[in-house]
Write a protein that holds these residues in place. Structure first.
Motif, mmCIF file in Angstrom:
data_model
loop_
_atom_site.group_PDB
_atom_site.id
_atom_site.type_symbol
_atom_site.label_atom_id
_atom_site.label_comp_id
_atom_site.label_asym_id
_atom_site.label_seq_id
_atom_site.Cartn_x
_atom_site.Cartn_y
_atom_site.Cartn_z
ATOM 1 N N TYR A 99 0.987 -1.292 0.039
ATOM 2 C CA TYR A 99 -0.035 -0.108 0.000
ATOM 3 C C TYR A 99 0.937 1.242 0.033
ATOM 4 O O TYR A 99 0.570 2.241 -0.367
ATOM 5 C CB TYR A 99 -1.091 0.052 1.320
ATOM 6 N N ALA A 100 1.994 1.014 0.558
ATOM 7 C CA ALA A 100 3.003 2.438 0.537
ATOM 8 C C ALA A 100 3.333 2.627 -0.853
ATOM 9 O O ALA A 100 3.637 3.535 -1.419
ATOM 10 C CB ALA A 100 4.046 2.004 1.268
ATOM 11 N N ILE A 101 3.516 1.438 -1.662
ATOM 12 C CA ILE A 101 3.813 1.561 -3.004
ATOM 13 C C ILE A 101 2.810 2.334 -3.630
ATOM 14 O O ILE A 101 3.103 3.253 -4.585
ATOM 15 C CB ILE A 101 4.418 0.378 -3.624
ATOM 16 N N TYR A 102 1.452 2.046 -3.650
ATOM 17 C CA TYR A 102 0.371 2.372 -4.211
ATOM 18 C C TYR A 102 0.311 3.862 -4.108
ATOM 19 O O TYR A 102 0.157 4.520 -5.164
ATOM 20 C CB TYR A 102 -0.985 1.746 -4.049
ATOM 21 N N LEU A 103 0.477 4.123 -2.739
ATOM 22 C CA LEU A 103 0.501 5.669 -2.396
ATOM 23 C C LEU A 103 1.500 6.684 -3.017
ATOM 24 O O LEU A 103 1.176 7.516 -3.589
ATOM 25 C CB LEU A 103 0.234 5.731 -0.956
ATOM 26 N N LEU A 104 2.793 6.027 -3.035
ATOM 27 C CA LEU A 104 3.816 6.853 -3.685
ATOM 28 C C LEU A 104 3.825 6.941 -5.038
ATOM 29 O O LEU A 104 4.056 7.988 -5.544
ATOM 30 C CB LEU A 104 5.132 6.248 -3.186
ATOM 31 N N PHE A 133 1.056 20.439 -0.491
ATOM 32 C CA PHE A 133 0.310 19.587 0.680
ATOM 33 C C PHE A 133 0.584 18.082 0.126
ATOM 34 O O PHE A 133 0.855 17.102 0.929
ATOM 35 C CB PHE A 133 -1.216 19.994 0.375
ATOM 36 N N LEU A 134 0.774 18.153 -1.211
ATOM 37 C CA LEU A 134 0.924 16.561 -1.765
ATOM 38 C C LEU A 134 2.190 16.028 -1.506
ATOM 39 O O LEU A 134 2.291 14.791 -1.120
ATOM 40 C CB LEU A 134 0.479 16.698 -3.363
ATOM 41 N N ALA A 135 3.230 16.852 -1.805
ATOM 42 C CA ALA A 135 4.698 16.786 -1.508
ATOM 43 C C ALA A 135 4.869 16.080 -0.131
ATOM 44 O O ALA A 135 5.623 15.466 0.282
ATOM 45 C CB ALA A 135 5.492 17.861 -2.002
ATOM 46 N N SER A 136 4.282 17.101 0.858
ATOM 47 C CA SER A 136 4.324 16.636 1.995
ATOM 48 C C SER A 136 3.800 15.284 2.833
ATOM 49 O O SER A 136 4.155 14.715 3.377
ATOM 50 C CB SER A 136 3.610 17.943 3.179
ATOM 51 N N THR A 137 2.664 15.180 2.002
ATOM 52 C CA THR A 137 1.927 13.872 2.343
ATOM 53 C C THR A 137 2.881 12.658 1.862
ATOM 54 O O THR A 137 2.832 11.664 2.362
ATOM 55 C CB THR A 137 0.450 13.712 1.387
ATOM 56 N N MET A 138 3.532 12.975 0.544
ATOM 57 C CA MET A 138 4.285 11.937 0.089
ATOM 58 C C MET A 138 5.522 11.682 0.986
ATOM 59 O O MET A 138 5.912 10.425 1.208
ATOM 60 C CB MET A 138 4.880 12.317 -1.317
ATOM 61 N N LEU A 139 5.834 12.661 1.503
ATOM 62 C CA LEU A 139 7.205 12.673 2.527
ATOM 63 C C LEU A 139 6.631 11.742 3.754
ATOM 64 O O LEU A 139 7.513 10.864 4.173
ATOM 65 C CB LEU A 139 7.685 14.157 3.050
ATOM 66 N N ALA A 140 5.487 12.000 4.341
ATOM 67 C CA ALA A 140 4.914 11.242 5.434
ATOM 68 C C ALA A 140 4.775 9.771 4.963
ATOM 69 O O ALA A 140 5.126 8.975 5.865
ATOM 70 C CB ALA A 140 3.628 11.778 5.783
ATOM 71 N N VAL A 141 4.388 9.497 3.839
ATOM 72 C CA VAL A 141 4.343 8.152 3.477
ATOM 73 C C VAL A 141 5.454 7.604 3.105
ATOM 74 O O VAL A 141 5.833 6.217 3.699
ATOM 75 C CB VAL A 141 3.468 7.992 1.866
ATOM 76 N N VAL A 142 6.616 8.522 2.681
ATOM 77 C CA VAL A 142 7.911 7.673 2.549
ATOM 78 C C VAL A 142 8.557 7.602 4.169
ATOM 79 O O VAL A 142 9.059 6.417 4.275
ATOM 80 C CB VAL A 142 9.069 8.899 1.984
ATOM 81 N N GLY A 143 8.183 8.297 5.158
ATOM 82 C CA GLY A 143 8.595 7.871 6.561
ATOM 83 C C GLY A 143 7.994 6.897 6.856
ATOM 84 O O GLY A 143 8.817 6.136 7.813
ATOM 85 N N PHE A 144 6.783 6.439 6.630
ATOM 86 C CA PHE A 144 6.063 5.478 7.070
ATOM 87 C C PHE A 144 6.575 4.190 6.401
ATOM 88 O O PHE A 144 7.005 3.241 7.119
ATOM 89 C CB PHE A 144 4.373 5.420 6.754
ATOM 90 N N HIS A 145 6.977 4.344 5.148
ATOM 91 C CA HIS A 145 7.711 3.018 4.424
ATOM 92 C C HIS A 145 9.093 2.927 5.170
ATOM 93 O O HIS A 145 9.438 1.759 5.391
ATOM 94 C CB HIS A 145 7.839 3.424 3.185
ATOM 95 N N VAL A 146 9.898 3.779 5.262
ATOM 96 C CA VAL A 146 11.146 3.776 5.920
ATOM 97 C C VAL A 146 10.858 2.983 7.228
ATOM 98 O O VAL A 146 11.845 1.832 7.862
ATOM 99 C CB VAL A 146 12.066 4.898 6.032
ATOM 100 N N ALA A 147 9.965 3.601 8.083
ATOM 101 C CA ALA A 147 9.837 2.808 9.543
ATOM 102 C C ALA A 147 9.439 1.478 9.311
ATOM 103 O O ALA A 147 10.214 0.482 10.070
ATOM 104 C CB ALA A 147 8.740 3.562 10.257
ATOM 105 N N GLY A 148 8.606 0.925 8.285
ATOM 106 C CA GLY A 148 8.191 -0.324 8.106
ATOM 107 C C GLY A 148 9.509 -1.029 7.640
ATOM 108 O O GLY A 148 9.564 -2.375 7.916
#
Length: 202
Positions: A99-104, A133-148
Protein backbone atom coordinates in the motif's frame (compact mmCIF):
# COMPACT_ATOMS: atom_id res chain seq x y z
CA UNK A 1 16.81 -21.34 2.75
CA UNK A 2 19.40 -19.50 0.67
CA UNK A 3 20.14 -16.07 -0.71
CA UNK A 4 18.07 -15.79 -3.85
CA UNK A 5 17.62 -13.09 -6.49
CA UNK A 6 14.29 -11.36 -5.82
CA UNK A 7 14.54 -7.79 -7.12
CA UNK A 8 15.49 -7.31 -10.77
CA UNK A 9 17.75 -4.43 -11.77
CA UNK A 10 15.04 -2.13 -13.19
CA UNK A 11 13.11 -2.39 -9.91
CA UNK A 12 16.19 -1.51 -7.89
CA UNK A 13 17.37 1.27 -10.19
CA UNK A 14 13.85 2.70 -10.32
CA UNK A 15 13.59 2.63 -6.52
CA UNK A 16 16.78 4.61 -6.00
CA UNK A 17 16.07 7.01 -8.87
CA UNK A 18 12.73 7.75 -7.23
CA UNK A 19 14.44 8.32 -3.89
CA UNK A 20 16.98 10.66 -5.47
CA UNK A 21 14.53 12.62 -7.62
CA UNK A 22 12.09 13.14 -4.74
CA UNK A 23 14.90 14.18 -2.39
CA UNK A 24 16.24 16.71 -4.90
CA UNK A 25 12.75 18.04 -5.60
CA UNK A 26 12.05 18.43 -1.89
CA UNK A 27 15.35 20.18 -1.16
CA UNK A 28 14.97 22.63 -4.06
CA UNK A 29 11.25 23.28 -3.67
CA UNK A 30 11.66 26.72 -2.08
CA UNK A 31 14.61 27.90 -4.18
CA UNK A 32 14.25 30.24 -7.14
CA UNK A 33 17.91 29.72 -8.00
CA UNK A 34 17.45 25.98 -8.43
CA UNK A 35 13.98 26.15 -9.91
CA UNK A 36 14.95 24.29 -13.08
CA UNK A 37 16.68 21.62 -10.99
CA UNK A 38 13.42 21.22 -9.09
CA UNK A 39 11.51 20.87 -12.36
CA UNK A 40 14.09 18.40 -13.72
CA UNK A 41 13.69 16.28 -10.58
CA UNK A 42 9.93 16.32 -11.05
CA UNK A 43 10.21 15.25 -14.69
CA UNK A 44 12.60 12.48 -13.68
CA UNK A 45 10.18 11.26 -11.04
CA UNK A 46 7.34 11.10 -13.58
CA UNK A 47 9.50 9.13 -16.02
CA UNK A 48 10.48 6.64 -13.31
CA UNK A 49 6.88 6.24 -12.13
CA UNK A 50 5.63 5.77 -15.70
CA UNK A 51 8.20 3.04 -16.21
CA UNK A 52 7.15 1.48 -12.88
CA UNK A 53 3.57 1.22 -14.13
CA UNK A 54 4.82 -0.59 -17.23
CA UNK A 55 7.17 -2.78 -15.16
CA UNK A 56 4.33 -3.63 -12.80
CA UNK A 57 2.76 -5.47 -15.72
CA UNK A 58 5.75 -6.64 -17.78
CA UNK A 59 8.41 -7.04 -15.10
CA UNK A 60 9.69 -10.08 -13.25
CA UNK A 61 7.72 -12.01 -10.64
CA UNK A 62 7.99 -9.74 -7.60
CA UNK A 63 7.92 -6.48 -9.58
CA UNK A 64 4.46 -7.22 -10.97
CA UNK A 65 1.46 -5.65 -9.26
CA UNK A 66 -0.23 -9.06 -9.37
CA UNK A 67 2.31 -10.34 -6.84
CA UNK A 68 1.30 -7.79 -4.19
CA UNK A 69 -2.43 -7.34 -4.52
CA UNK A 70 -3.55 -7.45 -0.90
CA UNK A 71 -6.80 -6.45 0.72
CA UNK A 72 -6.84 -3.68 3.35
CA UNK A 73 -7.66 -6.38 5.91
CA UNK A 74 -4.50 -8.28 5.04
CA UNK A 75 -2.44 -5.10 5.41
CA UNK A 76 -3.97 -4.34 8.81
CA UNK A 77 -3.46 -7.92 9.98
CA UNK A 78 0.18 -7.72 8.91
CA UNK A 79 0.71 -4.47 10.85
CA UNK A 80 -1.03 -5.91 13.90
CA UNK A 81 1.26 -8.91 13.68
CA UNK A 82 4.31 -6.67 13.63
CA UNK A 83 3.11 -4.88 16.77
CA UNK A 84 2.79 -8.25 18.47
CA UNK A 85 6.32 -9.14 17.42
CA UNK A 86 5.17 -11.50 14.68
CA UNK A 87 7.68 -12.69 12.11
CA UNK A 88 5.58 -13.36 9.05
CA UNK A 89 8.11 -13.33 6.21
CA UNK A 90 7.43 -12.27 2.62
CA UNK A 91 9.90 -12.85 -0.17
CA UNK A 92 8.44 -9.97 -2.21
CA UNK A 93 6.48 -6.97 -0.99
CA UNK A 94 4.55 -7.48 2.25
CA UNK A 95 0.87 -6.40 2.52
CA UNK A 96 1.57 -3.08 4.28
CA UNK A 97 4.50 -2.24 2.02
CA UNK A 98 2.35 -2.81 -1.04
CA UNK A 99 0.00 0.00 0.00
CA UNK A 100 2.95 2.31 0.55
CA UNK A 101 3.97 1.61 -3.06
CA UNK A 102 0.50 2.36 -4.40
CA UNK A 103 0.34 5.60 -2.43
CA UNK A 104 3.80 6.72 -3.52
CA UNK A 105 2.95 6.13 -7.18
CA UNK A 106 -0.34 8.00 -6.86
CA UNK A 107 1.11 10.89 -4.86
CA UNK A 108 4.14 11.08 -7.13
CA UNK A 109 2.02 11.60 -10.23
CA UNK A 110 -0.32 13.98 -8.39
CA UNK A 111 2.46 16.13 -6.93
CA UNK A 112 4.27 16.28 -10.27
CA UNK A 113 1.06 17.17 -12.08
CA UNK A 114 0.19 19.95 -9.66
CA UNK A 115 3.77 21.21 -9.81
CA UNK A 116 3.63 21.30 -13.61
CA UNK A 117 0.34 23.22 -13.44
CA UNK A 118 1.74 25.80 -11.02
CA UNK A 119 4.96 26.11 -13.03
CA UNK A 120 2.84 26.95 -16.07
CA UNK A 121 0.84 29.50 -14.04
CA UNK A 122 -2.33 27.43 -13.82
CA UNK A 123 -4.36 27.55 -10.62
CA UNK A 124 -2.42 30.32 -8.92
CA UNK A 125 -1.74 30.25 -5.18
CA UNK A 126 -4.27 27.46 -4.61
CA UNK A 127 -2.32 25.15 -6.92
CA UNK A 128 0.93 25.99 -5.17
CA UNK A 129 -0.55 25.10 -1.77
CA UNK A 130 -2.05 21.90 -3.18
CA UNK A 131 1.34 20.95 -4.63
CA UNK A 132 3.04 21.53 -1.28
CA UNK A 133 0.36 19.51 0.51
CA UNK A 134 0.83 16.56 -1.85
CA UNK A 135 4.61 16.71 -1.50
CA UNK A 136 4.34 16.79 2.31
CA UNK A 137 1.91 13.86 2.26
CA UNK A 138 4.31 11.93 0.06
CA UNK A 139 7.13 12.64 2.52
CA UNK A 140 4.95 11.27 5.33
CA UNK A 141 4.31 8.08 3.35
CA UNK A 142 8.06 7.78 2.73
CA UNK A 143 8.59 8.05 6.49
CA UNK A 144 6.03 5.32 7.12
CA UNK A 145 7.69 3.15 4.48
CA UNK A 146 11.16 3.62 5.98
CA UNK A 147 9.84 2.83 9.48
CA UNK A 148 8.24 -0.35 8.14
CA UNK A 149 11.49 -1.38 6.47
CA UNK A 150 13.42 -0.87 9.72
CA UNK A 151 10.93 -2.75 11.91
CA UNK A 152 10.44 -5.60 9.46
CA UNK A 153 14.18 -5.90 8.90
CA UNK A 154 14.87 -6.11 12.63
CA UNK A 155 12.17 -8.72 13.24
CA UNK A 156 13.27 -10.89 10.34
CA UNK A 157 16.97 -10.19 10.86
CA UNK A 158 17.26 -9.25 7.21
CA UNK A 159 18.86 -6.13 5.73
CA UNK A 160 16.10 -4.94 3.42
CA UNK A 161 18.03 -1.87 2.29
CA UNK A 162 20.91 -4.05 1.16
CA UNK A 163 18.50 -6.34 -0.68
CA UNK A 164 17.22 -3.34 -2.64
CA UNK A 165 20.84 -2.67 -3.61
CA UNK A 166 22.05 -6.17 -4.53
CA UNK A 167 18.65 -7.76 -5.26
CA UNK A 168 19.04 -10.73 -2.92
CA UNK A 169 16.87 -11.92 -0.03
CA UNK A 170 16.45 -15.11 1.95
CA UNK A 171 14.18 -17.71 0.37
CA UNK A 172 13.98 -21.10 -1.29
CA UNK A 173 15.54 -21.70 -4.69
CA UNK A 174 12.18 -22.11 -6.46
CA UNK A 175 11.18 -18.60 -5.33
CA UNK A 176 14.08 -16.90 -7.13
CA UNK A 177 13.73 -14.92 -10.35
CA UNK A 178 15.90 -16.04 -13.24
CA UNK A 179 17.29 -12.78 -14.63
CA UNK A 180 18.34 -9.29 -13.56
CA UNK A 181 16.96 -7.67 -16.78
CA UNK A 182 20.00 -5.44 -17.26
CA UNK A 183 18.96 -3.98 -20.63
CA UNK A 184 15.65 -2.78 -19.23
CA UNK A 185 17.54 -1.01 -16.44
CA UNK A 186 19.70 0.75 -19.04
CA UNK A 187 16.54 1.83 -20.85
CA UNK A 188 15.12 3.20 -17.60
CA UNK A 189 18.27 5.21 -16.89
CA UNK A 190 18.15 6.63 -20.40
CA UNK A 191 14.48 7.56 -20.01
CA UNK A 192 15.12 9.25 -16.67
CA UNK A 193 18.10 11.15 -18.09
CA UNK A 194 16.10 12.33 -21.09
CA UNK A 195 13.27 13.51 -18.81
CA UNK A 196 15.68 15.49 -16.63
CA UNK A 197 17.34 17.17 -19.63
CA UNK A 198 14.02 18.33 -21.10
CA UNK A 199 13.55 20.67 -18.12
CA UNK A 200 16.51 22.74 -19.32
CA UNK A 201 15.50 22.87 -22.98
CA UNK A 202 13.87 26.08 -24.30
Amino acid sequence: MNKILVWDLPTRVGHWLLVASFAVAWLTGESETFRLVHVAAGYTMVAVLAFRLFWGIAGTRYARFSSFLFSPRQALDYLAGLLRGGKSHWVGHNPAGSYAIYLLILLGFASAGSGWAFYNELGGEWMEEFHEFLASTMLAVVGFHVAGVVVSGLLHRENLVRSMINGYKIGSSEEAISSKRVLWAVLLIGLAGWAAVTAFLP
